[in-house]
Design a protein around this motif. Structure first.
Motif, mmCIF file in Angstrom:
data_model
loop_
_atom_site.group_PDB
_atom_site.id
_atom_site.type_symbol
_atom_site.label_atom_id
_atom_site.label_comp_id
_atom_site.label_asym_id
_atom_site.label_seq_id
_atom_site.Cartn_x
_atom_site.Cartn_y
_atom_site.Cartn_z
ATOM 1 N N GLU A 45 54.489 41.870 50.201
ATOM 2 C CA GLU A 45 54.176 42.128 48.795
ATOM 3 C C GLU A 45 55.449 42.496 48.024
ATOM 4 N N GLU A 104 58.537 41.691 48.850
ATOM 5 C CA GLU A 104 59.396 40.501 48.801
ATOM 6 C C GLU A 104 58.955 39.553 47.682
ATOM 7 N N TYR A 105 57.660 39.307 47.596
ATOM 8 C CA TYR A 105 57.150 38.435 46.537
ATOM 9 C C TYR A 105 57.376 39.045 45.155
ATOM 10 N N ARG A 143 61.005 38.598 44.277
ATOM 11 C CA ARG A 143 61.249 37.185 43.965
ATOM 12 C C ARG A 143 60.752 36.855 42.553
ATOM 13 N N GLU A 163 54.097 30.467 42.667
ATOM 14 C CA GLU A 163 53.989 30.676 44.119
ATOM 15 C C GLU A 163 54.244 32.132 44.493
ATOM 16 N N ALA A 164 55.252 32.743 43.887
ATOM 17 C CA ALA A 164 55.568 34.139 44.187
ATOM 18 C C ALA A 164 54.430 35.063 43.754
ATOM 19 N N GLU A 165 53.869 34.795 42.581
ATOM 20 C CA GLU A 165 52.756 35.621 42.095
ATOM 21 C C GLU A 165 51.515 35.447 42.967
ATOM 22 N N GLY A 185 51.541 34.615 46.168
ATOM 23 C CA GLY A 185 51.847 35.291 47.426
ATOM 24 C C GLY A 185 51.676 36.793 47.311
ATOM 25 N N GLN A 186 52.133 37.349 46.190
ATOM 26 C CA GLN A 186 51.989 38.785 45.955
ATOM 27 C C GLN A 186 50.505 39.162 45.875
#
Length: 107
Positions: free
Chosen positions: A14, A16-17, A20, A55-57, A59-60
């Motif tokens: 979480e 890391e995302y 990012r 993608e980052a959101e 993943g979070q």
């Protein structure tokens, strides 16, 4: 051999995302060149950055949802059929919400 600690792994994912996504948002707010040819390339880069931000959101959000399942006692159980998700799958994909069979059906 290290023991799989889902809380630690999910916290790390979480964070890391989130880092990012913050970096991508910062890059997206950077000013563009006055040169129209360079601007075209920068606009294409912005499209790629937008996709990476999504993608980052996602993943979070998946990590946050997995943490909720963990605190609620349902982490590691398939959200569709209720069967235990294979430990190897959880180690490879800690945010997995479905067993492999149900994940295949969803695709």
């Amino acid at each position: 051999m290290t023991t799989f600690d889902p809380q630690t792994v999910l916290d790390s994912l979480e964070a890391e995302y989130a880092a990012r996504a913050t970096a991508i948002r910062r890059d997206l707010t950077a000013s563009h060149s006055a040169d129209s040819a360079e601007q075209a390339g920068e606009r294409q880069n912005d499209e790629v950055l937008q996709a990476l931000l999504v993608e980052a959101e996602q993943g979070q959000a998946q990590a946050a949802q997995a943490k909720l399942r963990l605190s609620g006692g349902s982490y590691g159980l398939c959200q569709r059929c209720g069967v235990a998700i294979a430990p190897a799958r959880l180690q490879a994909l800690p945010t997995a919400a479905f067993c492999l069979g149900c994940a295949d059906l969803a695709e």
